[in-house]
Structure formats: C-alpha cells, structure tokens
Write a protein that holds these residues in place. Structure first.
Motif, mmCIF file in Angstrom:
data_model
loop_
_atom_site.group_PDB
_atom_site.id
_atom_site.type_symbol
_atom_site.label_atom_id
_atom_site.label_comp_id
_atom_site.label_asym_id
_atom_site.label_seq_id
_atom_site.Cartn_x
_atom_site.Cartn_y
_atom_site.Cartn_z
ATOM 1 N N UNK A 177 0.787 -1.232 0.000
ATOM 2 C CA UNK A 177 0.000 0.000 0.000
ATOM 3 C C UNK A 177 0.816 1.276 0.000
ATOM 4 N N UNK A 178 1.917 1.283 -0.712
ATOM 5 C CA UNK A 178 2.779 2.456 -0.876
ATOM 6 C C UNK A 178 3.345 2.962 0.442
ATOM 7 N N UNK A 179 3.627 2.049 1.354
ATOM 8 C CA UNK A 179 4.203 2.380 2.656
ATOM 9 C C UNK A 179 5.702 2.110 2.607
ATOM 10 N N UNK A 180 6.484 3.168 2.412
ATOM 11 C CA UNK A 180 7.933 3.012 2.258
ATOM 12 C C UNK A 180 8.590 2.435 3.508
ATOM 13 N N UNK A 181 8.119 2.822 4.677
ATOM 14 C CA UNK A 181 8.678 2.281 5.921
ATOM 15 C C UNK A 181 8.418 0.783 6.025
ATOM 16 N N UNK A 182 7.207 0.355 5.660
ATOM 17 C CA UNK A 182 6.883 -1.073 5.673
ATOM 18 C C UNK A 182 7.752 -1.831 4.667
ATOM 19 N N UNK A 183 7.991 -1.231 3.516
ATOM 20 C CA UNK A 183 8.839 -1.870 2.499
ATOM 21 C C UNK A 183 10.270 -2.025 3.015
ATOM 22 N N UNK A 184 10.807 -0.967 3.620
ATOM 23 C CA UNK A 184 12.170 -1.047 4.168
ATOM 24 C C UNK A 184 12.251 -2.122 5.256
ATOM 25 N N UNK A 185 11.225 -2.170 6.091
ATOM 26 C CA UNK A 185 11.196 -3.172 7.153
ATOM 27 C C UNK A 185 11.116 -4.578 6.572
ATOM 28 N N UNK A 186 10.245 -4.775 5.594
ATOM 29 C CA UNK A 186 10.099 -6.092 4.975
ATOM 30 C C UNK A 186 11.413 -6.526 4.329
ATOM 31 N N UNK A 187 12.059 -5.607 3.647
ATOM 32 C CA UNK A 187 13.318 -5.927 2.983
ATOM 33 C C UNK A 187 14.405 -6.314 3.980
ATOM 34 N N UNK A 188 14.428 -5.685 5.145
ATOM 35 C CA UNK A 188 15.491 -5.898 6.119
ATOM 36 C C UNK A 188 15.255 -7.106 7.031
ATOM 37 N N UNK A 189 14.035 -7.594 7.080
ATOM 38 C CA UNK A 189 13.681 -8.679 7.993
ATOM 39 C C UNK A 189 13.963 -10.043 7.363
ATOM 40 N N UNK A 190 14.680 -10.907 8.083
ATOM 41 C CA UNK A 190 14.897 -12.256 7.544
ATOM 42 C C UNK A 190 13.563 -12.932 7.215
ATOM 43 N N UNK A 191 13.517 -13.547 6.060
ATOM 44 C CA UNK A 191 12.293 -14.174 5.561
ATOM 45 C C UNK A 191 12.520 -15.685 5.518
ATOM 46 N N UNK A 192 11.701 -16.423 6.262
ATOM 47 C CA UNK A 192 11.874 -17.870 6.324
ATOM 48 C C UNK A 192 11.665 -18.534 4.970
ATOM 49 N N UNK A 193 10.695 -18.060 4.212
ATOM 50 C CA UNK A 193 10.434 -18.643 2.892
ATOM 51 C C UNK A 193 11.613 -18.445 1.941
ATOM 52 N N UNK A 194 12.206 -17.266 1.989
ATOM 53 C CA UNK A 194 13.309 -16.950 1.079
ATOM 54 C C UNK A 194 14.664 -17.401 1.621
#
Length: 126
Positions: A81-98
């Motif tokens: 939803x165009x939330x840059x802070x959420x995008x930065x957080x998602x990018x920086x957080x370890x992702x179990x699937x990936x």
C-alpha cells in the motif's frame, strides 16, 4: 514511465529507468554501494546515475537488472500500500520462505528474481 521501460529501444528508456532506480534507492534508503551491488555498477557510477549524469545503456546487464528492481519495487509498493517504511522493514527482515533478508538476496540476479517472484505470488493471494 511504463511505456519507456517497456521497450529498451525507446529513446527515453535510459533516462526514465535511471530516474526510477534513483527514486527507489531514495525510498528504500539504499547506499550507492548497495544499489551498485544490486544493479551491477560501481558505487561512483551509481552516484553519477543518481545525479543524472550517467545513463543506463539498453541491452546491458545493469539496464536489465534495473528493470527487475523496478518490477520488485512496484510489486512491493502495490502489496504494502505504498508504505515506504513497511517496504524497508520487509526488505530488512529475515524471511523464512526466502531463507534470508530480501535486501541481502537482491544483490544477486537469482535473489532479485526469486524475491520478485515471491512478492508477486503474495500479491496474487490477496
């Protein structure tokens, strides 16, 4: 912007893509070195790209990687939803699937494509 990015022979494609990549780096707070690792350019070249004095050349790996980066940005932007802070957080957080933090994965071609595919799949579920 989409028209110029859709084809590499459009005369504005290098300028438009370079501007898009520079904006993504700003939104995601990417250093020149990190952006360079993602699109295959040196940090000084990225600095010139961000300043507008360097253009990505069509039919080169950096141009193609930049297109994939834009694809990831647009998918992530749409999903969050165009939330840059959420995008930065998602990018920086370890992702179990990936298997790692997406920001670390996108420094390789395989990781950039896998992350883009993953976000596209997440968007398709919603």
């Amino acid at each position: 912007m989409a028209t110029a990015l859709a084809t590499t022979d459009h005369p504005d494609a290098p300028r438009v893509l370079g501007e898009a990549v520079a904006r993504i780096a700003q939104f995601w707070q990417l250093s020149n070195a990190r952006l360079g690792r993602i699109v295959g350019l040196s940090a000084p070249t990225v600095s010139r790209l961000r300043a507008g004095s360097y253009r990505l050349e069509p039919a080169t790996k950096p141009f193609e990687l930049a297109q994939h980066l834009v694809r990831l940005f647009r998918s992530l932007d749409s999903w969050l939803g165009q939330d840059d802070e959420a995008a930065r957080s998602w990018l920086a957080t370890p992702n179990l699937d990936l298997g790692a933090a997406p920001i670390d994965l996108i420094a390789s071609v395989r990781g950039l494509l896998a992350t883009s595919d993953y976000v596209d799949a997440l968007r398709a579920r919603t």
